[in-house]
Motif scaffolding. Structure first.
Motif, short mmCIF file in Angstrom:
data_model
loop_
_atom_site.label_atom_id
_atom_site.label_comp_id
_atom_site.label_asym_id
_atom_site.label_seq_id
_atom_site.Cartn_x
_atom_site.Cartn_y
_atom_site.Cartn_z
N ARG A 115 0.82 -1.21 0.00
CA ARG A 115 0.00 0.00 0.00
C ARG A 115 0.86 1.26 0.00
O ARG A 115 0.45 2.28 -0.57
CB ARG A 115 -0.96 -0.04 1.19
N LEU A 116 2.00 1.19 0.63
CA LEU A 116 2.91 2.33 0.63
C LEU A 116 3.50 2.58 -0.75
O LEU A 116 3.76 3.72 -1.15
CB LEU A 116 4.03 2.12 1.65
N ASP A 149 2.04 1.84 -3.69
CA ASP A 149 1.03 2.15 -4.70
C ASP A 149 0.21 3.40 -4.41
O ASP A 149 -0.90 3.55 -4.93
CB ASP A 149 0.07 0.96 -4.85
N THR A 150 0.71 4.31 -3.57
CA THR A 150 -0.10 5.49 -3.25
C THR A 150 0.78 6.72 -3.11
O THR A 150 1.98 6.63 -2.87
CB THR A 150 -0.87 5.28 -1.93
N LYS A 151 0.16 7.87 -3.29
CA LYS A 151 0.83 9.15 -3.05
C LYS A 151 0.24 9.83 -1.82
O LYS A 151 0.55 10.99 -1.53
CB LYS A 151 0.70 10.05 -4.27
N GLN A 152 -0.61 9.11 -1.10
CA GLN A 152 -1.22 9.67 0.10
C GLN A 152 -0.20 9.72 1.24
O GLN A 152 0.85 9.09 1.19
CB GLN A 152 -2.43 8.83 0.52
N SER A 153 -0.57 10.45 2.28
CA SER A 153 0.33 10.57 3.42
C SER A 153 0.43 9.23 4.16
O SER A 153 -0.46 8.38 4.08
CB SER A 153 -0.17 11.64 4.39
N ILE A 154 1.52 9.07 4.89
CA ILE A 154 1.71 7.85 5.69
C ILE A 154 0.59 7.72 6.71
O ILE A 154 0.07 6.62 6.95
CB ILE A 154 3.07 7.90 6.39
N ARG A 155 0.17 8.84 7.29
CA ARG A 155 -0.91 8.80 8.27
C ARG A 155 -2.21 8.28 7.65
O ARG A 155 -2.91 7.47 8.26
CB ARG A 155 -1.14 10.21 8.85
N VAL A 164 -2.49 6.40 4.89
CA VAL A 164 -2.32 5.00 4.49
C VAL A 164 -2.50 4.07 5.68
O VAL A 164 -3.20 3.04 5.59
CB VAL A 164 -0.93 4.78 3.85
N THR A 165 -1.90 4.41 6.82
CA THR A 165 -2.01 3.53 7.98
C THR A 165 -3.42 3.55 8.58
O THR A 165 -3.89 2.52 9.08
CB THR A 165 -0.98 3.93 9.06
N ALA A 166 -4.10 4.69 8.51
CA ALA A 166 -5.48 4.76 9.01
C ALA A 166 -6.40 3.92 8.13
O ALA A 166 -7.27 3.19 8.64
CB ALA A 166 -5.95 6.21 9.06
N ASP A 167 -6.23 4.00 6.82
CA ASP A 167 -7.05 3.19 5.90
C ASP A 167 -6.74 1.71 6.07
O ASP A 167 -7.62 0.86 5.91
CB ASP A 167 -6.78 3.60 4.46
N PHE A 168 -5.50 1.40 6.40
CA PHE A 168 -5.08 0.02 6.64
C PHE A 168 -5.88 -0.57 7.80
O PHE A 168 -6.35 -1.71 7.73
CB PHE A 168 -3.59 0.02 6.95
N ASP A 169 -6.07 0.21 8.87
CA ASP A 169 -6.85 -0.25 10.03
C ASP A 169 -8.28 -0.56 9.63
O ASP A 169 -8.86 -1.58 10.04
CB ASP A 169 -6.85 0.81 11.13
N SER A 178 4.23 12.10 2.33
CA SER A 178 3.86 10.96 1.48
C SER A 178 4.93 9.89 1.53
O SER A 178 5.98 10.05 2.15
CB SER A 178 3.67 11.43 0.04
N ASN A 179 4.66 8.78 0.81
CA ASN A 179 5.61 7.68 0.78
C ASN A 179 6.90 8.04 0.04
O ASN A 179 7.85 7.27 0.03
CB ASN A 179 4.98 6.44 0.16
N SER A 180 6.94 9.22 -0.58
CA SER A 180 8.16 9.63 -1.27
C SER A 180 9.31 9.88 -0.30
O SER A 180 10.46 9.97 -0.69
CB SER A 180 7.90 10.90 -2.10
N THR A 181 8.97 10.00 1.00
CA THR A 181 9.99 10.25 2.01
C THR A 181 10.63 8.96 2.52
O THR A 181 11.54 9.01 3.33
CB THR A 181 9.40 11.00 3.21
N ILE A 182 10.14 7.81 2.07
CA ILE A 182 10.69 6.54 2.53
C ILE A 182 11.20 5.74 1.35
O ILE A 182 10.81 5.95 0.21
CB ILE A 182 9.65 5.71 3.32
N GLU A 183 12.07 4.82 1.64
CA GLU A 183 12.63 3.92 0.63
C GLU A 183 12.21 2.50 1.00
O GLU A 183 12.58 2.00 2.07
CB GLU A 183 14.15 4.01 0.61
N VAL A 184 11.43 1.87 0.14
CA VAL A 184 11.02 0.50 0.39
C VAL A 184 12.13 -0.41 -0.09
O VAL A 184 12.48 -0.42 -1.27
CB VAL A 184 9.69 0.18 -0.33
N LYS A 185 12.70 -1.17 0.82
CA LYS A 185 13.83 -2.02 0.50
C LYS A 185 13.34 -3.36 -0.06
O LYS A 185 12.17 -3.71 0.10
CB LYS A 185 14.69 -2.23 1.74
N PRO A 186 14.23 -4.14 -0.67
CA PRO A 186 13.85 -5.46 -1.17
C PRO A 186 13.26 -6.31 -0.04
O PRO A 186 13.70 -6.22 1.11
CB PRO A 186 15.17 -6.05 -1.67
#
Length: 283
Positions: free
Chosen positions: A211-212, A214-220, A222-227, A263-271
């Motif tokens: 989910r992180l 595939d989205t440009k939404q904020s981390i907050r 994304v995690t709220a929608d996840f719940d 947004s998720n642009s501030t994080i790096e998703v590792k392998p």
């Protein structure tokens, strides 16, 4: 209720030794000093370590912050706090100019067992262990004669052991960096309290990563929608996000305050790590 006896004498020394204090490595290590050994010392911490799987006893915010820095460093494999200099007399050859009387109990006259705040084990690239000893002090303490005398004793001890020793002050410790580590610290072991198994946490982690990505939404958001999507209690998605940081499955600039509104642009998703590796990172 009677007051706890905080004086130091030979009987107390022998009890500490018989209890195995200052001995062992990893989970089996017992610090020479614990927060139960002293009256109120202000802010103290009992922190369950990622690397050791045991409770660490820290006597100040500065010690706790340095401990978090060590926990985050992948090359550090063991952290032994309040490591006693039990063989001080045999190790330090040049003693005549040192004032050991500064470190004796006023009532009994018995010499205190000095300890160094941290003995650190580092795994080198070739697989060998490297040991570092570090004393943690506020910069202002370095102006005190007694502090300097004690540090000189520690320096000579570790020099005699052939182990690198140094002083760390608040000037070498980033408050933002260590607070970020503290923020995610418990997520490697408190998943059981939330009712999750390791496999469930791994599944949720992989789901949140998707989910992180595939989205440009904020981390907050994304995690709220996840719940809501998984019908979990509020905050579960944020807990999983913290776990992803703590287990280093996602990269984030820990030197800056973590902002969940970005947004998720501030994080790096590792392998993706293997299930076995994910289990190993969970206490």
């Amino acid at each position: 209720m009677s007051k706890r006896n905080h004086s130091w004498n030979e009987n107390k020394y022998n009890r500490f030794v018989n209890e195995g204090r200052g001995q062992g490595v990893g989970k089996e290590y017992k610090p020479w000093l614990t927060i139960q050994d002293f009256p109120s010392m202000g802010r103290v911490s009992r922190i369950l370590g990622w690397k050791s799987g045991r409770i660490h006893h820290l006597f100040s915010d500065l010690q706790a912050r340095y401990f978090y820095m060590l926990e985050w460093e992948d090359t550090v494999t063991d952290i032994r706090e309040h490591f006693p200099l039990l063989d001080l007399e045999d190790t330090v050859q040049q003693k005549k100019d040192l004032d050991f009387k500064l470190f004796t109990d006023k009532e009994s006259g018995y010499a205190y067992t000095l300890s160094t705040n941290f003995l650190i084990t580092i795994k080198k690239a070739n697989g060998d262990n490297l040991y570092l000893a570090r004393s943690i002090k506020m910069a202002s303490e370095l102006e005190k004669k007694k502090t300097l005398e004690r540090l000189e004793i520690e320096r000579r001890y570790w020099t005699g052991k052939g182990i690198d020793w140094g002083i760390v002050t608040q000037k070498e410790i980033s408050t933002v960096f260590t607070k970020n580590i503290e923020w995610v610290n418990s997520c490697l072991y408190s998943y059981v309290e939330r009712g999750f198994t390791q496999d469930e946490l791994i599944y949720l982690s992989n789901s949140l990563i998707e989910r992180l990505i595939d989205t440009k939404q904020s981390i907050r958001k994304v995690t709220a929608d996840f719940d809501k999507e998984f019908n979990y209690d509020s905050g579960t998605g944020l807990f999983v996000f913290k776990f992803l940081i703590a287990s280093k499955q996602i990269g984030i600039d820990m030197t800056k305050q973590i902002d969940l509104n970005l947004s998720n642009s501030t994080i790096e998703v590792k392998p993706r790590i293997t299930h076995e590796e994910a289990r190993r990172r969970c206490l």
